[in-house]
Design an enzyme around this catalytic site. Structure first.
Site, mmCIF file in Angstrom:
data_model
loop_
_atom_site.group_PDB
_atom_site.id
_atom_site.type_symbol
_atom_site.label_atom_id
_atom_site.label_comp_id
_atom_site.label_asym_id
_atom_site.label_seq_id
_atom_site.Cartn_x
_atom_site.Cartn_y
_atom_site.Cartn_z
ATOM 1 N N CYS A 119 0.803 -1.218 0.000
ATOM 2 C CA CYS A 119 0.000 0.000 0.000
ATOM 3 C C CYS A 119 0.840 1.273 0.000
ATOM 4 O O CYS A 119 0.349 2.339 -0.377
ATOM 5 C CB CYS A 119 -0.945 0.009 1.193
ATOM 6 S SG CYS A 119 -2.061 -1.411 1.238
ATOM 7 N N HIS A 255 -3.184 7.270 1.994
ATOM 8 C CA HIS A 255 -3.620 5.941 1.593
ATOM 9 C C HIS A 255 -5.023 5.712 2.133
ATOM 10 O O HIS A 255 -5.303 5.972 3.304
ATOM 11 C CB HIS A 255 -2.643 4.902 2.138
ATOM 12 C CG HIS A 255 -3.137 3.496 2.028
ATOM 13 N ND1 HIS A 255 -3.665 2.986 0.864
ATOM 14 C CD2 HIS A 255 -3.190 2.488 2.946
ATOM 15 C CE1 HIS A 255 -4.015 1.731 1.055
ATOM 16 N NE2 HIS A 255 -3.748 1.405 2.308
ATOM 17 N N ASN A 285 -10.069 0.075 -0.173
ATOM 18 C CA ASN A 285 -8.605 0.093 -0.135
ATOM 19 C C ASN A 285 -8.081 -0.498 -1.439
ATOM 20 O O ASN A 285 -8.204 -1.698 -1.674
ATOM 21 C CB ASN A 285 -8.125 -0.723 1.070
ATOM 22 C CG ASN A 285 -6.612 -0.719 1.224
ATOM 23 O OD1 ASN A 285 -5.871 -0.378 0.314
ATOM 24 N ND2 ASN A 285 -6.142 -1.136 2.391
#
EC number: 2.3.1.180
Length: 328
Positions: A119, A255, A285
């Site tokens: 990520c 993020h 996500n």
């Protein structure tokens, strides 16, 4: 810690994003696993996510985002001489997904390679591209975050399957002389990894270990705790290194892991939430794609202006985390 001083500046000149057409809502998930919209929304803030079509690869999503970024920058494939793709879901074990994107775009010069920091990948990729451009080794880079996390999700695990989606985002990063760049450009970055926390967020497969792709596994409460502390650490470090106060930053593009993490980081740093870009409710996500996708949404909204100070930050498997600051 890295601060950048060079005869060149790396300037963001184009931003683009792409989301697959299929939307998977919380209601849809409630028919697949023991969950419901209230349970997901209260714990994550997520209402829906996009899922790649069966015939769409990570590289395909990356190509769409790259075209959008190049259009925004007003450049063509002939102007690109570096492609860095951040992804944890590559098309193949090898070659790099960046090389496949390079071929699909029709770019025939320069270099292309992947960065794998899960990520945090896009933040790491931005810092990597900046180093190459600032040293004068390349002229214009496509920095891409692209993921098809739906391919590594255990759809029977409600603790993870509700979180993730697919997508891609990209920026064009251009080398400019200081006189040309003015105050614009990448100002600094802070990158960290601590492999002691590998088991908190990982995939239980791989070519060397199991000869399978595996599924994503996560210790959610532990990742949450580390996320808030480590992201805050990186943000504080990069603003200290660049001598730019948090109050002067126009936009923080984090993020998009969980709305509770975004809110907790804002409280920890004393930042108004209206300066923090949030797309997690619609995107979920998307790992390395989440930062450039959120940046693309901000750009499309018309709120992002020349001269704005933008801070990007992320945490991912590794654990890896970091932040980078640039002025448009």
């Amino acid at each position: 810690m890295t601060t950048f001083q060079s005869e060149y500046r790396s300037v963001v000149t184009g931003i683009g994003g792409y989301l697959p057409e299929r939307v998977l809502t919380n209601e849809d998930l409630s028919k697949m696993v023991d969950t419901d919209d209230q349970w997901i929304t209260e714990r994550t803030g997520i209402k829906s996510r996009h899922i790649a079509a069966d015939d769409q690869l990570t590289s395909d999503l990356g190509v769409h985002a790259a075209h959008a970024a190049m259009k925004d920058a007003g450049v063509s494939v002939d102007d690109i001489d570096l492609i860095i793709c951040a992804t944890a879901t590559p098309d193949k074990t090898f070659p790099a997904t960046a090389a496949i994107i390079q071929a699909k775009l029709g770019v025939t010069n320069g270099a292309a390679f992947d960065v794998q920091a899960v990520c945090s990948g896009f933040v790491f990729a931005m810092a990597t591209a900046d180093n190459y451009l600032a040293r004068g080794q390349f002229k214009r880079a496509l920095v891409i975050g692209a993921e098809t996390f739906s391919r590594i999700i255990d759809w029977s695990d409600r603790g993870t399957c509700v979180l993730f989606g697919d997508g891609a985002g990209a920026v064009v990063l251009e080398r400019q002389d200081p006189d040309e760049a003015g105050e614009s450009g990448v100002l600094g970055a802070h990158l960290r990894t601590d492999g002691r926390y590998v088991d908190l967020l990982h995939v239980d497969g791989g070519p060397s270990s199991t000869q399978t792709v595996g599924h994503l596994r996560m210790v959610g409460n532990q990742v949450f705790k580390h996320a808030v502390n480590k992201i805050s650490e990186s943000v504080r470090q990069v603003v200290e290194d660049t001598d730019i106060g948090l109050e002067n930053i126009d936009w923080i593009v984090p993020h998009q892991a969980n709305q509770r993490i975004l809110s907790a980081v804002a409280r920890n740093l004393g930042i108004e939430e209206n300066r923090i870009v949030s797309t997690v409710d619609r995107h979920g996500n998307t790992s390395a794609a989440s930062v450039p996708l959120a940046l693309s949404e901000l750009n499309r909204s018309g709120k992002l202006n020349k001269g704005d100070l933008v801070l990007i930050e992320a945490i991912g498997g590794g654990l890896s985390w970091g932040a980078a600051l640039f002025r448009l």
